[in-house]
Design an enzyme around this catalytic site. Structure first.
Site, mmCIF file in Angstrom:
data_model
loop_
_atom_site.group_PDB
_atom_site.id
_atom_site.type_symbol
_atom_site.label_atom_id
_atom_site.label_comp_id
_atom_site.label_asym_id
_atom_site.label_seq_id
_atom_site.Cartn_x
_atom_site.Cartn_y
_atom_site.Cartn_z
ATOM 1 N N HIS A 189 64.715 27.737 76.841
ATOM 2 C CA HIS A 189 66.389 27.533 76.667
ATOM 3 C C HIS A 189 66.734 26.994 77.192
ATOM 4 O O HIS A 189 66.525 27.407 78.631
ATOM 5 C CB HIS A 189 67.481 29.034 76.237
ATOM 6 C CG HIS A 189 68.695 28.559 76.018
ATOM 7 N ND1 HIS A 189 68.965 28.214 74.440
ATOM 8 C CD2 HIS A 189 69.456 28.126 77.152
ATOM 9 C CE1 HIS A 189 70.085 27.730 74.652
ATOM 10 N NE2 HIS A 189 70.726 28.078 75.370
ATOM 11 N N CYS A 190 67.501 25.778 77.388
ATOM 12 C CA CYS A 190 68.038 24.335 78.751
ATOM 13 C C CYS A 190 69.259 24.843 78.690
ATOM 14 O O CYS A 190 69.461 24.997 77.672
ATOM 15 C CB CYS A 190 67.134 23.213 78.621
ATOM 16 S SG CYS A 190 67.017 22.763 79.770
#
Lengths: 491, 137
Positions: A189-190
Site C-alpha cells: 500500500h503506497c
C-alpha cells in the site's frame, strides 16, 4: 389469497425498512437504485461516480502531486529559457514529455482499482463455512484452522482464509488493512500514491517510478548545467542569485535521486524475478527457507517475467463500481399476474425468465436486470485519468498489533529488516525515510509483550489459534499478532 | 400462461483451482448435489470450455504483448476507443454461459451464474425446485 397476502406483507415490510423520502411512492418496492460504489464495503473513496477509486488517506498523495508540480514548474520557468537559448530547445520538450508521462502514470496508479477482490456473498460464505466445518469435523473448543494448501508448480502454497472478506485468498493476494480489501497480487500500500499497488496497477506504478527517476535525473543534470554555464558568464554567486529556484531544485533532486532510483532498481529486480514486495520482504521464495524453495510463479527467464508484468493482458476490475446494487437477499418478487418467485433474486428471475420458455413469467413491472458486466462499466473507469505515485511502499497486509505504535514498530523493523539497497534520506518526501517504513509487514512487527513465543513458523495458524477465539472482528488483529510471533520465531 | 413457482433449493459453488498458479481456472470435479440433475460429462465439458476461455483471456503471447506495448505508447488512451482482449473474451464467456443456460441448464432447473459477477471466485450453480416440472410436488 394466501399468496397475495403474503406478498403484500413482504412488500410492506420491504418499504418500511427503508428510509422513506417524499419521492418514494407506495408503488415502488425498492428505494432509488444505488450504484455499487456507494455500497462498497471497503475503506475506499470514490469520485466521478465511481470512476476514480482511491484509499481513504489521500493527504500524502496531494503532497506528491504538489512536489512534482512545483519542482517541474520551477524548472520550466527558471531554467528552461536559458537552456533552450544556450543549448537546444529540445531540452524543454523532452522535459515536458517526461513530466506529462510521470503525471499520467501517477494519476493512473492512484485512480485505478488495484485488483480488489469483492467480498463473498452470504451464500458463498455459508457454503465455505460448511465445507470448513465438514473438513475439520470438530466444533470443539479450538476453532478450526482456516488454511488450505495447494501445490503450484511443485511448491506448496498456503491459502489463507480472510475473515473480513470471507474468502480463501488466492495465491499472492493479501488483505490491505488500510483499505480493508483483499487485493490480488498485492504488492504494497503506497501512501504516496494514495492507493494499494496490486495486480491491475503495478505496471503503472513501475512506469511512474521509472519515469520519475529519469525526470529527476534530467532536471538535476540540466539545472547543474544551467548553473555551471551561467557561472562561467557571470560568476557563481551571481548565477545563483539570478536563479534561486535552481538551488531548491538541485537540493530536492539530489536527495530524490537516491531514493527514487533505488526504488526503481528494486522494483526492476522484483519484476525480473516475478515477486511482489510482500513476498520479497517475507522471504517467501528465498533459498534461505529451504533448499527446494523457489518461486513457482516465475517464468524462468527475466525477459518473460518482465513482459508478463508490464505488457501482459490487463484484467478488468472485479468490483463493478458503476453497476447498480441488486436486491441480493432472497425475497419475494414484485406482484405478478399469477407468477410468484420465492427465494430467487432479481437477477436470477430475469435470467430464468430469459432462459426458460417453460416458465412463462409475467411481471407487472419490468424485472430489474442486474448491472452490466465488467465489460460495460469498467471501460469508462479505465478511460479516466491515471494516477500513480512514487511509492514509499507500505506492504502492510494487516494492521499492527494493538500494543505497538506505528513508529515503534517501524524502528524495530528497521533493526530487524535488511534494507534493500535504499539509503535513508529525508529531504525529498517522495523517497523519504520510507525505506524503513516501507517494508514493514506484520511479520516484522514484534509481537506485543506478554504473548507466548510461538514455536512453529509454518503452522502458525494452527498453533496460535489454540487459545484464541477469533471472531471475524478480531481477525485482523489476531492474524497480525500471529504473524508477529511467527516472524520472531523464524528470525 | 401457467403460474409456476421457482424455489431456490440450494446453491453449489465451484471453487477456483489454483494448481496452475494464479490463472483463472475452475475445478472440474462434479459436485454430488447435481448428480440427479445433470450428466457428469455435460458439466465437465462446460467447465473445461470455461477454463479454456479464461486461459485464452489471460494468455501471454504476441498479441497481448503488442496490445500492452501499444497501450503504453498511447498512454493507455487507446482503451477509450477499443476494449482490451480480456474484455472481449469476457463477453464471449458471457454469451457462452447464456447459451449453456438456455440449452442445457435451465431445462433441468439449474442456473449458471457468470463468475465475473462473483469476482471470478466461484461458478455459482443455483438449483431450483421447480414445481411445474416435478410432478405431484
Amino acid at each position: 389469497m394466501h399468496i397475495g397476502e403474503s406478498m403484500r406483507e413482504c412488500e410492506y415490510s420491504q418499504i418500511s425498512t427503508r428510509s422513506s423520502t417524499p419521492m418514494e411512492t407506495p408503488h415502488k418496492k425498492r428505494s432509488p437504485k444505488r450504484k455499487k460504489w456507494e455500497a462498497f464495503p471497503g475503506r475506499n473513496k470514490f469520485y466521478c461516480d465511481g470512476r476514480i477509486m482511491m484509499a481513504k488517506q489521500t493527504g500524502v498523495f496531494y503532497l506528491t502531486l504538489v512536489l512534482i508540480l512545483v519542482t517541474c514548474g520551477l524548472f520550466f520557468t527558471f531554467d528552461c529559457q536559458y537552456l533552450a537559448k544556450e543549448l537546444t530547445p529540445i531540452i524543454p520538450v523532452i522535459g515536458g514529455a517526461l513530466f506529462l508521462f510521470v503525471l499520467g502514470t501517477l494519476l493512473r496508479t492512484s485512480f485505478s482499482d488495484p485488483g480488489v477482490l469483492p467480498r463473498a456473498t452470504p451464500d458463498e460464505a455459508a457454503d465455505l463455512e460448511r465445507q470448513i466445518d465438514v473438513a475439520n469435523g470438530s466444533t470443539g473448543y479450538r476453532p478450526p484452522p482456516r488454511t488450505k494448501e495447494v501445490v503450484i508448480n511443485g511448491q506448496t502454497v498456503k491459502l489463507k482464509y480472510c475473515f473480513t472478506c470471507k474468502i480463501f485468498r488466492p495465491p499472492r493476494a493479501s488483505h490491505c488493512s488500510l483499505c480493508d480489501n483483499c487485493v490480488e497480487r498485492f504488492d504494497h500500500h503506497c501512501p504516496w500514491v494514495g492507493n494499494c499497488v496490486g495486480r491491475r496497477n503495478y505496471r503503472f506504478f513501475y512506469m511512474f517510478i521509472l519515469s520519475l527517476s529519469f525526470l529527476t535525473i534530467f532536471i538535476f543534470a540540466f539545472v547543474i548545467t544551467h548553473i555551471i554555464l551561467s557561472s562561467h558568464q557571470k560568476g557563481f554567486l551571481s548565477a545563483l542569485k539570478d536563479s534561486p529556484a535552481s538551488v531548491l531544485e538541485v537540493v530536492v533532486c539530489f536527495f530524490s535521486v537516491w531514493s527514487i532510483v533505488g526504488l526503481s532498481g528494486f522494483h526492476t529486480y522484483l519484476i525480473s524475478s516475478n515477486q511482489t514486495t510482500n513476498e520479497d520482504i517475507k522471504g517467501s521464495w528465498s533459498s534461505k527457507r529451504g533448499k527446494d524453495n523457489y518461486n513457482p510463479y516465475s517464468y524462468g527467464n527475466i525477459f518473460t517475467n518482465c513482459c508478463a508484468a508490464l505488457c501482459g493482458p490487463l484484467p478488468p476490475s472485479l468490483i463493478d463500481r458503476r453497476g447498480y446494487v441488486e436486491a441480493d437477499a432472497p425475497q419475494l418478487a414484485a406482484p405478478t399476474n399469477g407468477i410468484t418467485m420465492y427465494g430467487a433474486t432479481q437477477s436470477q428471475q430475469s435470467h430464468m425468465a430469459a432462459a426458460t420458455p417453460l416458465l412463462q413469467q409475467q411481471t407487472s413491472e419490468p424485472v430489474i436486470i442486474t448491472s452490466s458486466t465488467e465489460n460495460g462499466t469498467s471501460l469508462p473507469a479505465r478511460a479516466s485519468l491515471t494516477l500513480g505515485g512514487p511509492c514509499s511502499t507500505f506492504p502492510l497486509g494487516q494492521p499492527t498489533p494493538p500494543t505497538s505504535t506505528p513508529s515503534l514498530s517501524c524502528q524495530e523493523a528497521a533493526d530487524v529488516l535488511p534494507i534493500h539497497g535504499h539509503t535513508l534520506n529525508h529531504t525529498y518526501p517522495l523517497q523519504e525515510q520510507a525505506p524503513h517504513h516501507h517494508y514493514l509487514t506484520p511479520e516484522e512487527v514484534p509481537s506485543p509483550p506478554g504473548m507466548l513465543h510461538c514455536g512453529s513458523p509454518l503452522g502458525h495458524s494452527h498453533t496460535v489459534q489454540a487459545g484464541f477465539y477469533n471472531p471475524a472482528s478480531q481477525d485482523s488483529l489476531h492474524e497480525d499478532s500471529v504473524r508477529g510471533l511467527v516472524k520472531l520465531s523464524s528470525v | 400462461m401457467k403460474p409456476c413457482l421457482l424455489t431456490v433449493s440450494s446453491k453449489v459453488f465451484i471453487q477456483r483451482d489454483y494448481s496452475s498458479g494464479t490463472i483463472c481456472k475452475f475445478q472440474t470435479k462434479f459436485p454430488s448435489e447435481l448428480e440427479s440433475r445433470l450428466d457428469k460429462q455435460q458439466f465437465e465439458e462446460t467447465m473445461q470450455t470455461l477454463n479454456n476461455l479464461y486461459a485464452e483471456a489471460e494468455k501471454l503471447g504476441g498479441k497481448s504483448y503488442l496490445e500492452g506495448c501499444l497501450a503504453c505508447l498511447t498512454a493507455y488512451t487507446i482503451f477509450l476507443c477499443m476494449e482490451t482482449h480480456y474484455e472481449k473474451v469476457l463477453k464471449k464467456i458471457a454469451r457462452y454461459i447464456k447459451d449453456q443456460n438456455e440449452k442445457i441448464y435451465a431445462p433441468r432447473g439449474l442456473l449458471l451464474t457468470d463468475p465475473i459477477e462473483r469476482g471470478l471466485r466461484v461458478v455459482e450453480i443455483t438449483i431450483f425446485e421447480d414445481r411445474t416440472i416435478s410432478s405431484g410436488r
